[in-house]
Design a protein around this motif. Structure first.
Motif, PDB file in Angstrom:
ATOM      1  N   GLY A   1     -15.721 -18.936  36.288  1.00  8.07           N
ATOM      2  CA  GLY A   1     -16.969 -18.215  36.057  1.00  8.07           C
ATOM      3  C   GLY A   1     -16.980 -17.334  34.817  1.00  8.07           C
ATOM      4  N   ALA A   2     -15.882 -17.280  34.074  1.00 10.31           N
ATOM      5  CA  ALA A   2     -15.828 -16.417  32.889  1.00 10.31           C
ATOM      6  C   ALA A   2     -16.693 -16.995  31.773  1.00 10.31           C
ATOM      7  N   ALA A   3     -17.550 -16.175  31.177  1.00 15.73           N
ATOM      8  CA  ALA A   3     -18.452 -16.610  30.115  1.00 15.73           C
ATOM      9  C   ALA A   3     -17.882 -16.236  28.752  1.00 15.73           C
ATOM     10  N   TYR A   4     -18.458 -16.839  27.711  1.00 12.33           N
ATOM     11  CA  TYR A   4     -18.027 -16.603  26.332  1.00 12.33           C
ATOM     12  C   TYR A   4     -18.835 -15.465  25.713  1.00 12.33           C
ATOM     13  N   LEU A   5     -18.153 -14.624  24.917  1.00 10.36           N
ATOM     14  CA  LEU A   5     -18.858 -13.583  24.190  1.00 10.36           C
ATOM     15  C   LEU A   5     -19.597 -14.185  22.995  1.00 10.36           C
ATOM     16  N   HIS A   6     -20.839 -13.754  22.802  1.00 10.81           N
ATOM     17  CA  HIS A   6     -21.654 -14.139  21.661  1.00 10.81           C
ATOM     18  C   HIS A   6     -22.107 -12.869  20.940  1.00 10.81           C
ATOM     19  N   ALA A   7     -22.259 -12.963  19.612  1.00 11.15           N
ATOM     20  CA  ALA A   7     -22.832 -11.862  18.839  1.00 11.15           C
ATOM     21  C   ALA A   7     -23.511 -12.445  17.610  1.00 11.15           C
ATOM     22  N   LEU A   8     -24.724 -11.965  17.325  1.00  7.74           N
ATOM     23  CA  LEU A   8     -25.514 -12.520  16.228  1.00  7.74           C
ATOM     24  C   LEU A   8     -26.230 -11.396  15.492  1.00  7.74           C
ATOM     25  N   TRP A   9     -26.286 -11.520  14.164  1.00 13.43           N
ATOM     26  CA  TRP A   9     -26.890 -10.513  13.283  1.00 13.43           C
ATOM     27  C   TRP A   9     -28.161 -11.055  12.656  1.00 13.43           C
ATOM     28  N   ARG A  10     -29.186 -10.194  12.572  1.00 14.42           N
ATOM     29  CA  ARG A  10     -30.432 -10.544  11.891  1.00 14.42           C
ATOM     30  C   ARG A  10     -30.926  -9.328  11.122  1.00 14.42           C
ATOM     31  N   ARG A  11     -31.648  -9.611  10.029  1.00 12.25           N
ATOM     32  CA  ARG A  11     -32.211  -8.508   9.249  1.00 12.25           C
ATOM     33  C   ARG A  11     -33.628  -8.828   8.825  1.00 12.25           C
ATOM     34  N   SER A  12     -34.515  -7.842   8.949  1.00 10.78           N
ATOM     35  CA  SER A  12     -35.875  -7.899   8.416  1.00 10.78           C
ATOM     36  C   SER A  12     -35.995  -6.803   7.364  1.00 10.78           C
ATOM     37  N   ASN A  13     -36.191  -7.190   6.109  1.00 13.46           N
ATOM     38  CA  ASN A  13     -36.244  -6.195   5.037  1.00 13.46           C
ATOM     39  C   ASN A  13     -37.166  -6.672   3.916  1.00 13.46           C
ATOM     40  N   PRO A  14     -38.446  -6.180   3.940  1.00 14.43           N
ATOM     41  CA  PRO A  14     -39.007  -5.305   4.959  1.00 14.43           C
ATOM     42  C   PRO A  14     -39.546  -6.115   6.141  1.00 14.43           C
TER      43      PRO A  14
ATOM     44  N   ILE B   1     -16.369 -16.220  15.015  1.00 10.23           N
ATOM     45  CA  ILE B   1     -15.437 -16.622  16.076  1.00 10.23           C
ATOM     46  C   ILE B   1     -15.959 -17.907  16.703  1.00 10.23           C
ATOM     47  N   HIS B   2     -15.095 -18.916  16.770  1.00 11.47           N
ATOM     48  CA  HIS B   2     -15.390 -20.191  17.422  1.00 11.47           C
ATOM     49  C   HIS B   2     -14.572 -20.270  18.705  1.00 11.47           C
ATOM     50  N   TRP B   3     -15.226 -20.624  19.810  1.00 14.72           N
ATOM     51  CA  TRP B   3     -14.539 -20.763  21.095  1.00 14.72           C
ATOM     52  C   TRP B   3     -14.295 -22.237  21.412  1.00 14.72           C
ATOM     53  N   ASP B   4     -13.081 -22.553  21.800  1.00 10.63           N
ATOM     54  CA  ASP B   4     -12.731 -23.863  22.382  1.00 10.63           C
ATOM     55  C   ASP B   4     -13.206 -25.037  21.535  1.00 10.63           C
ATOM     56  N   GLY B   5     -13.007 -24.940  20.216  1.00 13.14           N
ATOM     57  CA  GLY B   5     -13.313 -26.052  19.333  1.00 13.14           C
ATOM     58  C   GLY B   5     -14.781 -26.273  19.040  1.00 13.14           C
ATOM     59  N   ALA B   6     -15.651 -25.335  19.400  1.00 12.28           N
ATOM     60  CA  ALA B   6     -17.091 -25.499  19.142  1.00 12.28           C
ATOM     61  C   ALA B   6     -17.342 -25.593  17.642  1.00 12.28           C
ATOM     62  N   PRO B   7     -18.244 -26.486  17.214  1.00 15.25           N
ATOM     63  CA  PRO B   7     -18.512 -26.629  15.780  1.00 15.25           C
ATOM     64  C   PRO B   7     -19.217 -25.423  15.174  1.00 15.25           C
ATOM     65  N   GLU B   8     -19.983 -24.689  15.958  1.00 13.79           N
ATOM     66  CA  GLU B   8     -20.695 -23.511  15.474  1.00 13.79           C
ATOM     67  C   GLU B   8     -20.065 -22.243  16.056  1.00 13.79           C
ATOM     68  N   PRO B   9     -20.109 -21.157  15.299  1.00 14.02           N
ATOM     69  CA  PRO B   9     -19.530 -19.912  15.824  1.00 14.02           C
ATOM     70  C   PRO B   9     -20.404 -19.287  16.905  1.00 14.02           C
ATOM     71  N   ALA B  10     -19.768 -18.667  17.880  1.00 14.26           N
ATOM     72  CA  ALA B  10     -20.496 -17.868  18.862  1.00 14.26           C
ATOM     73  C   ALA B  10     -20.702 -16.447  18.362  1.00 14.26           C
ATOM     74  N   VAL B  11     -19.850 -16.011  17.447  1.00 12.79           N
ATOM     75  CA  VAL B  11     -19.963 -14.703  16.815  1.00 12.79           C
ATOM     76  C   VAL B  11     -20.100 -14.919  15.319  1.00 12.79           C
TER      77      VAL B  11
END
Length: 351
Positions: free
Chosen positions: A172-185, A91-101
Motif C-alpha cells: 500500500g505504500a505510495a510514491y512521492l510526487h512533487a511538481l513546480w509551476r510558475r505564472s509570471n505574470p 527523481i524517477h521511481w522504479d524505472g519510470a521514464p518520467e520523473p515523479a519529482v
C-alpha cells in the motif's frame, strides 16, 4: 503501544554522497580524486577528498542510483544561493521514464527567492546558511534515480548526501510526487494552477508558494481550491483566503511590526522580503503548508488552484497579476504523472 525508533527491523542503512557515489557498504570515504583533493594532499585517502561535485552549466549530474526495495529517509544539500532556482532536482521511481519529482532546488526546500530564511518544519528544514534538509518518506520497490540539472550560465558547486534504507516496502505504500509551476505574470482574472491532471488514488500533502507582489497593497484575499474526483466548476474544498490557508490571519500583519515571518512544524511564512516597505510593490513572500496530519485524499483525480486578489475602491476585490511559483507534493499509486514540461531557463529567473 505503537513502537517507533526502539523497534528493531531487518532494514539496513546506506548513504550516497560524493565520498560514496554508489552507496556501497564499506565504501564511504574511499575517493582518491575530487574537489577536496588539494586540501587533503598532505593527508591522503579518507580525509575529505571528495566532499562536493561541480555541475557544469547545461549538464546533468547523477546524484544517486539507488537499489531497491528501499526508502529514502533524508536528503541534505547545499550550494550558493544564486543556483537555488537554476538547479533542477528530478527523481524517477522504479524505472519510470518520467520523473515523479521535478522542482528547482530552492523551491523543493521552501527557498524560492534565493535568500536564506530559517525553515523549521517537520518534512523540510533550512538551516544557516543554506543547509537544505528534506525528511519526506520516499519508498520505492525496484530502484530510485536522482539527478540534478544545471540550467544556469555557470558551474555550480554542490554538496549533498542521500540517506536511505534497504527494506521491504508494503503493497500500500505510495510514491512521492512533487511538481513546480510558475505564472509570471498571472493572466488577468485567472487563478494560478498549482497542480492539474493528477491521477489517483492518492493524497495531497503539501504546498509551497513563492509569491511576488507586482502591485501595491494587500495581495492575499484569494481562495485555494481543491477539485477532487470529477469536480468541474466548483471544488469540494474551498478555503477562505491565502493567509488563512497558511495558518495566518489578518494579512500576516502584527500591529507595529507589519508582515511577520514564522515557521512552525506544519505551516509557515519564513520568507518576507520587503525592499519598498510594508504594502508597496515588489514584496516577496515564501509560504508553506504541510497536510501531514490532515492529508487531502482523492480517489481518481485532483486539481489545485489559488486566486490572487487584493482590494480596490468601494470595498471591492481587485484581481491581481502577480508572480506566483508553486510547488505541490502528493503521494499516489503511479510511479510518475506523465510528461513534465521542459524548464525554461529565462522563466526560472529570480527578480
Amino acid at each position: 503501544m505503537t513502537l517507533g525508533p526502539s523497534l528493531l527491523t531487518s532494514g539496513r542503512s546506506r548513504s550516497v554522497s560524493p565520498e560514496n557515489p554508489t552507496g556501497e557498504k564499506g565504501a564511504g570515504g574511499g575517493a582518491t580524486t575530487g574537489t577536496g583533493a588539494a586540501a587533503a594532499r598532505d593527508l591522503g585517502p579518507g580525509w575529505k577528498i571528495s566532499p562536493s561535485v561541480e555541475v557544469p552549466a547545461g549538464a546533468t549530474h547523477l546524484l544517486g542510483d539507488l537499489p531497491g526495495p528501499g526508502v529514502i529517509r533524508h536528503l541534505w544539500c547545499t550550494t550558493h544561493p544564486r543556483h537555488w532556482r537554476s538547479l533542477i532536482v528530478r527523481i524517477h521511481w522504479d524505472g519510470a521514464p518520467e520523473p515523479a519529482v521535478a522542482v528547482p532546488l530552492g523551491d523543493f526546500f521552501c527557498s524560492g527567492w534565493g535568500e536564506f530564511a530559517q525553515v523549521s518544519s517537520v518534512p523540510v528544514a533550512v538551516n544557516p546558511h543554506g543547509g537544505f534538509n528534506a525528511y519526506w518518506e520516499m519508498p520505492y520497490r525496484v530502484g530510485a534515480r536522482l539527478t540534478v540539472e544545471n540550467l544556469g550560465p555557470e558551474p555550480a558547486l554542490l554538496f549533498y548526501q542521500i540517506d536511505y534504507e534497504l527494506t521491504d516496502v508494503p503493497p500500500g505504500a505510495a510514491y512521492l510526487h512533487a511538481l513546480w509551476r510558475r505564472s509570471n505574470p498571472l493572466p488577468d482574472r485567472e487563478p494560478h494552477t498549482i497542480v492539474d491532471g493528477v491521477s489517483g488514488p492518492g493524497h495531497y500533502v503539501g504546498t509551497y508558494l513563492a509569491w511576488g507582489v507586482n502591485t501595491s497593497g494587500w495581495w492575499g484575499e484569494g481562495e485555494l481550491k481543491f477539485y477532487l474526483d470529477g469536480d468541474d466548476e466548483l471544488p469540494t474544498i474551498c478555503g477562505t483566503g491565502t493567509e488563512d490557508y497558511f495558518g495566518g490571519a489578518w494579512n500576516f500583519d502584527v500591529p507595529g511590526q507589519g508582515y511577520t515571518a514564522y515557521s512552525t512544524p506544519y505551516l509557515g511564512m519564513p520568507q518576507v522580503l520587503r525592499p519598498d516597505g510594508l504594502y508597496r510593490s515588489q514584496q516577496r513572500f515564501g509560504m508553506y503548508r504541510w497536510h501531514l496530519p490532515d492529508p487531502i485524499r482523492f480517489a481518481t483525480d485532483l486539481r489545485v488552484t489559488v486566486q490572487a486578489l487584493g482590494w480596490r475602491s468601494g470595498g471591492r476585490y481587485l484581481p491581481l497579476r502577480d508572480d506566483i511559483a508553486s510547488t505541490a507534493w502528493w503521494y499516489a499509486a503511479g510511479r510518475d504523472h506523465g510528461p513534465v514540461p521542459a524548464f525554461d531557463p529565462d522563466h526560472l529567473e529570480v527578480i
